[in-house]
Each structure stands twice: as C-alpha cells, then as structure tokens.
Motif scaffolding. Structure first.
Motif, PDB file in Angstrom:
ATOM      1  N   ILE A  32     -89.644 -91.185  44.292  1.00  0.00           N
ATOM      2  CA  ILE A  32     -88.398 -90.756  43.669  1.00  0.00           C
ATOM      3  C   ILE A  32     -87.340 -90.671  44.762  1.00  0.00           C
ATOM      4  N   ILE A  33     -86.236 -91.393  44.589  1.00  0.00           N
ATOM      5  CA  ILE A  33     -85.200 -91.450  45.609  1.00  0.00           C
ATOM      6  C   ILE A  33     -83.868 -90.949  45.052  1.00  0.00           C
ATOM      7  N   ASP A  34     -82.919 -90.685  45.969  1.00  0.00           N
ATOM      8  CA  ASP A  34     -81.625 -90.133  45.564  1.00  0.00           C
ATOM      9  C   ASP A  34     -80.479 -91.127  45.704  1.00  0.00           C
ATOM     10  N   ARG A  35     -80.765 -92.374  46.041  1.00  0.00           N
ATOM     11  CA  ARG A  35     -79.729 -93.409  46.128  1.00  0.00           C
ATOM     12  C   ARG A  35     -79.871 -94.400  44.980  1.00  0.00           C
TER      13      ARG A  35
ATOM     14  N   SER B   7     -85.513 -86.298  50.653  1.00  0.00           N
ATOM     15  CA  SER B   7     -85.349 -84.865  50.908  1.00  0.00           C
ATOM     16  C   SER B   7     -84.398 -84.165  49.950  1.00  0.00           C
ATOM     17  N   ASN B   8     -83.514 -84.910  49.255  1.00  0.00           N
ATOM     18  CA  ASN B   8     -82.559 -84.284  48.346  1.00  0.00           C
ATOM     19  C   ASN B   8     -83.077 -84.117  46.919  1.00  0.00           C
ATOM     20  N   ILE B   9     -84.283 -84.559  46.644  1.00  0.00           N
ATOM     21  CA  ILE B   9     -84.830 -84.456  45.290  1.00  0.00           C
ATOM     22  C   ILE B   9     -85.372 -83.046  45.074  1.00  0.00           C
ATOM     23  N   PRO B  10     -84.886 -82.325  44.046  1.00  0.00           N
ATOM     24  CA  PRO B  10     -85.303 -80.930  43.844  1.00  0.00           C
ATOM     25  C   PRO B  10     -86.708 -80.814  43.251  1.00  0.00           C
ATOM     26  N   ASP B  11     -87.289 -79.631  43.422  1.00  0.00           N
ATOM     27  CA  ASP B  11     -88.640 -79.376  42.908  1.00  0.00           C
ATOM     28  C   ASP B  11     -88.704 -79.555  41.395  1.00  0.00           C
TER      29      ASP B  11
ATOM     30  N   LEU C 283     -88.432 -94.421  41.159  1.00  0.00           N
ATOM     31  CA  LEU C 283     -87.334 -93.968  40.304  1.00  0.00           C
ATOM     32  C   LEU C 283     -86.133 -93.626  41.178  1.00  0.00           C
ATOM     33  N   SER C 284     -84.940 -93.888  40.644  1.00  0.00           N
ATOM     34  CA  SER C 284     -83.704 -93.432  41.282  1.00  0.00           C
ATOM     35  C   SER C 284     -83.030 -92.401  40.383  1.00  0.00           C
ATOM     36  N   LEU C 285     -82.698 -91.247  40.960  1.00  0.00           N
ATOM     37  CA  LEU C 285     -82.000 -90.202  40.211  1.00  0.00           C
ATOM     38  C   LEU C 285     -80.506 -90.191  40.514  1.00  0.00           C
ATOM     39  N   ALA C 286     -80.011 -91.193  41.237  1.00  0.00           N
ATOM     40  CA  ALA C 286     -78.625 -91.180  41.711  1.00  0.00           C
ATOM     41  C   ALA C 286     -77.614 -91.097  40.576  1.00  0.00           C
ATOM     42  N   ARG C 287     -77.902 -91.698  39.440  1.00  0.00           N
ATOM     43  CA  ARG C 287     -76.948 -91.764  38.337  1.00  0.00           C
ATOM     44  C   ARG C 287     -77.124 -90.630  37.328  1.00  0.00           C
TER      45      ARG C 287
END
Length: 221
Positions: free
Chosen positions: A104-107, A22-26, A133-137
């Motif tokens: 695509i995850i945020d952790r 839910s935290n991944i932006p459009d 994919l992880s966008l956390a970093r």
C-alpha cells in the motif's frame, strides 16, 4: 484445504506479508487486512498476517522512490506499478518463507505494462504473487466511507492475485466480473455504486474456490 487423519478438513494457512509506505495510517492497513481476510475466508483458507517493517523503517518507501516515473502531469511523479512489483518480487525471492505480498503506497500509481499506459490507477493485482494499492486519490473520502472503500479495493486486487478473473463468462479475455449475477466487488469499479459493493457474486465465489487452492499451492507449498 487438507484432510486430517480424523477425517476433519483443515483450512490451509496462507501467509500474507503487508508492506506500506510511512504515511499510510493504521486504520487503512486494518481495512486492507479485512479485505484480504475476506477473500481467503471465501476460498476456505486461514490467513497469517505479517506487517513487515524493520523497527520504524518501512521498506516500501525505498521501493516507491526507486519506481518513480520522471515526468509529471501536474500532480507530481507517479509510481510505475510494474517496476515496484518487480522490486518486491526480488525481495520475496530472498525470503526463506513463501508468502503473498500486499503493498500500500501513498503516491499515484500507473501501469506501463502490456503496451498500454494507464494513469492514476487505484491498484494492480499480480496473479500468484500479490498486489499493490495506491491511496493517493482517496484520502479525502469521508471517514465513514474511507475504510469500506479500502477494504473493497484490497479484496478486489487480492482476488486477482489468486487468479479470480472471470472464467465463468463467455468473454475469455475479460478480467472483471460483469455483475450478471448481482453486485460483486470483482466488477471493475467504474462508479461510486460499484466501489460500494462489498461482496462476491455466486459465480465469483465458485470461481475463487476453484482458482485459489491452485494459486495458494503454487506459492505456499
């Protein structure tokens, strides 16, 4: 690709189901769409995009929570890439329509497969299935560089999902492009310069056009 009665070669339609926490932006999802579309365009296939959610609910949030590894190196719990891919496979098996999965995850993400432990990986491709994919970093990357970076990661991992692993090199165990024929987004990405590469080298383009129809046919037909 298939040939119609009129002799015109039709591009195969490939369904890709995109899931995000839910935290991944459009804007990040748009970059992921672009990366996947680029790979399918090189392989001469069309893409059917499905952004999958039930109303405001993001199913990947639940998968992510169930896949957390309960130890912490000081940056919070990480997600087990193999486990979350397994949950997604179970979901795919219940679907009447064949498709690839793009998650695509945020952790933070790690890889516990193949008797190895890789911390804080950016993504993992699953041949014949999809990728995560992880966008956390990477949320701190400046705006002008963030979207090309995400596009490159998505294209790289989806290349792996279609079997793009480097058969054109002498090292049969290699899983990334050596860059011998020029800049290539299928290189491992060990530097900022490599992560800026947005195209495929000639060898990887040729390989993709051989491998992709096989993987697409296995999964979609």
């Amino acid at each position: 690709m298939t040939t119609t009665a009129s002799g015109v070669t039709a591009r195969k339609m490939v369904s890709v189901r995109f899931l995000r926490t839910s935290n991944i932006p459009d804007r990040a999802m748009a970059a992921v769409h672009s990366g996947v579309s680029f790979i399918l365009d090189v392989s001469r296939a069309e893409i059917k995009i499905e952004d999958w959610r039930n109303g405001s609910t993001h199913p990947l949030d639940g998968f992510q929570t169930r896949s957390l590894i309960t130890f912490d190196h000081g940056f919070g719990y990480q997600v087990d890439a193999t486990k979350i891919l397994s949950f997604a496979r179970e979901e795919l098996a219940r679907s009447p329509e064949r498709h690839f999965m793009a998650m695509i995850i945020d952790r933070d993400l790690n890889d516990l497969s193949d008797m190895r432990f890789l911390d804080y990986i950016s993504g993992k491709g699953a041949p014949g299935f999809g990728f995560i994919l992880s966008l956390a970093r990477f949320n701190s990357i400046p705006g002008e560089a963030f979207l090309p970076f995400i596009r490159r990661m998505a294209a790289h991992e989806f290349g792996h999902a279609l079997g793009l692993v480097g058969w054109h090199r002498s090292n049969a165990a290699a899983t990334h492009c050596s860059g011998e024929k020029g800049p290539c987004l299928m290189r491992k990405g060990d530097s900022v310069e490599m992560m800026a590469e947005q195209e495929l080298c000639p060898d990887c383009q040729d390989e993709l056009r051989v491998m992709a129809p096989l993987k697409i046919s296995d999964e979609i037909d």
